[in-house]
Design an enzyme around this catalytic site. Structure first.
Site, PDB file in Angstrom:
ATOM      1  CG  HIS A 117     -10.230  -7.139 -18.649  1.00 37.75           C
ATOM      2  ND1 HIS A 117     -11.126  -7.394 -19.647  1.00 37.75           N
ATOM      3  CD2 HIS A 117     -10.723  -7.749 -17.551  1.00 37.75           C
ATOM      4  CE1 HIS A 117     -12.105  -8.136 -19.187  1.00 37.75           C
ATOM      5  NE2 HIS A 117     -11.893  -8.362 -17.908  1.00 37.75           N
TER       6      HIS A 117
HETATM    7  P1  TYD Z   1     -11.417 -11.971 -15.773  1.00 39.68           P
HETATM    8  O1  TYD Z   1     -11.847 -12.016 -17.191  1.00 39.68           O
HETATM    9  O2  TYD Z   1     -10.291 -11.046 -15.400  1.00 39.68           O
HETATM   10  O3  TYD Z   1     -12.668 -11.640 -14.849  1.00 39.68           O
HETATM   11  P2  TYD Z   1     -13.584 -10.311 -14.798  1.00 39.68           P
HETATM   12  O4  TYD Z   1     -13.343  -9.500 -16.028  1.00 39.68           O
HETATM   13  O5  TYD Z   1     -14.974 -10.840 -14.725  1.00 39.68           O
HETATM   14  O6  TYD Z   1     -13.237  -9.577 -13.547  1.00 39.68           O
HETATM   15  O7  TYD Z   1     -11.062 -13.456 -15.321  1.00 39.68           O
HETATM   16  C1  TYD Z   1     -10.735 -13.786 -13.986  1.00 39.68           C
HETATM   17  C2  TYD Z   1      -9.940 -15.079 -13.990  1.00 39.68           C
HETATM   18  O8  TYD Z   1     -10.709 -16.150 -14.535  1.00 39.68           O
HETATM   19  C3  TYD Z   1      -8.648 -14.996 -14.800  1.00 39.68           C
HETATM   20  O9  TYD Z   1      -7.633 -15.706 -14.085  1.00 39.68           O
HETATM   21  C4  TYD Z   1      -8.958 -15.750 -16.059  1.00 39.68           C
HETATM   22  C5  TYD Z   1     -10.020 -16.748 -15.635  1.00 39.68           C
HETATM   23  N1  TYD Z   1     -11.006 -17.024 -16.701  1.00 39.68           N
HETATM   24  C6  TYD Z   1     -11.015 -18.264 -17.324  1.00 39.68           C
HETATM   25  O10 TYD Z   1     -10.200 -19.151 -17.018  1.00 39.68           O
HETATM   26  N2  TYD Z   1     -11.941 -18.509 -18.311  1.00 39.68           N
HETATM   27  C7  TYD Z   1     -12.844 -17.572 -18.688  1.00 39.68           C
HETATM   28  O11 TYD Z   1     -13.673 -17.826 -19.595  1.00 39.68           O
HETATM   29  C8  TYD Z   1     -12.810 -16.278 -18.041  1.00 39.68           C
HETATM   30  C9  TYD Z   1     -13.750 -15.195 -18.443  1.00 39.68           C
HETATM   31  C10 TYD Z   1     -11.871 -16.063 -17.065  1.00 39.68           C
END
Ligand code: TYD
Length: 132
Positions: free
Chosen positions: A46
């Site tokens: 993303h």
């Molecule tokens: P995501 O940012 O997609 O993880 P990464 O980039 O590390 O693979 O987040 C994964 C899940 O966690 C998504 O459902 C959103 C949730 N999340 C939160 O609730 N709070 C946060 O601060 C973060 C970073 C993610």
């Protein structure tokens, strides 16, 4: 990549970061970390509209692949005194997590799903629009 301060000590070294430091180009609003990442998994996938992030490998190692809409660059994070700054508008994936690795992320925003671009085609459209 940013070099963080290191306080050498025979009892164990120490690194820190605080709002206002020259190495930190934003004010920290949120900190999160990933851990227990199974071998072979990929995270990220993303970009952010506004959110700025600073990543640190607190333990172990992993790779961060950044795409600005034109070219990919890969950074290996494997030292707790090195940080990678990611401005908004960069697509990122994280992979090659070593066993026990911990990725700490300092961010400039509270969590909101509205700040995410999770569709790669949409990201490409946005990055082309920004260039025009
Ligand atoms: P995501 O940012 O997609 O993880 P990464 O980039 O590390 O693979 O987040 C994964 C899940 O966690 C998504 O459902 C959103 C949730 N999340 C939160 O609730 N709070 C946060 O601060 C973060 C970073 C993610």
């Amino acid at each position: 990549m940013v070099d963080l301060p290191r306080i050498y000590d025979p009892r164990g070294n120490l690194t820190f970061i605080q709002n206002g430091d020259a190495v930190l180009p934003f004010t920290i609003e949120r900190v999160y970390w990933t851990y227990d990442v199974p071998a072979g998994e990929e995270r990220g996938g993303h970009s952010h509209h506004e959110g700025r992030e600073m990543l640190v490998a607190l333990g172990g190692s992993f790779c961060v692949n950044l795409f600005d809409g034109q070219r990919w660059q890969t950074f290996t994070l494997n030292r707790p005194y090195k940080a990678l700054y990611i401005p908004p508008g960069y697509w990122r994936t994280l992979d090659n997590f070593s066993s026990g690795s911990v990725c700490m992320v300092l961010t400039s925003t509270h969590y909101t799903e509205d700040d995410y671009v999770r569709d790669f085609d949409e990201f490409l459209k946005l990055s082309r629009r920004d260039e025009a």
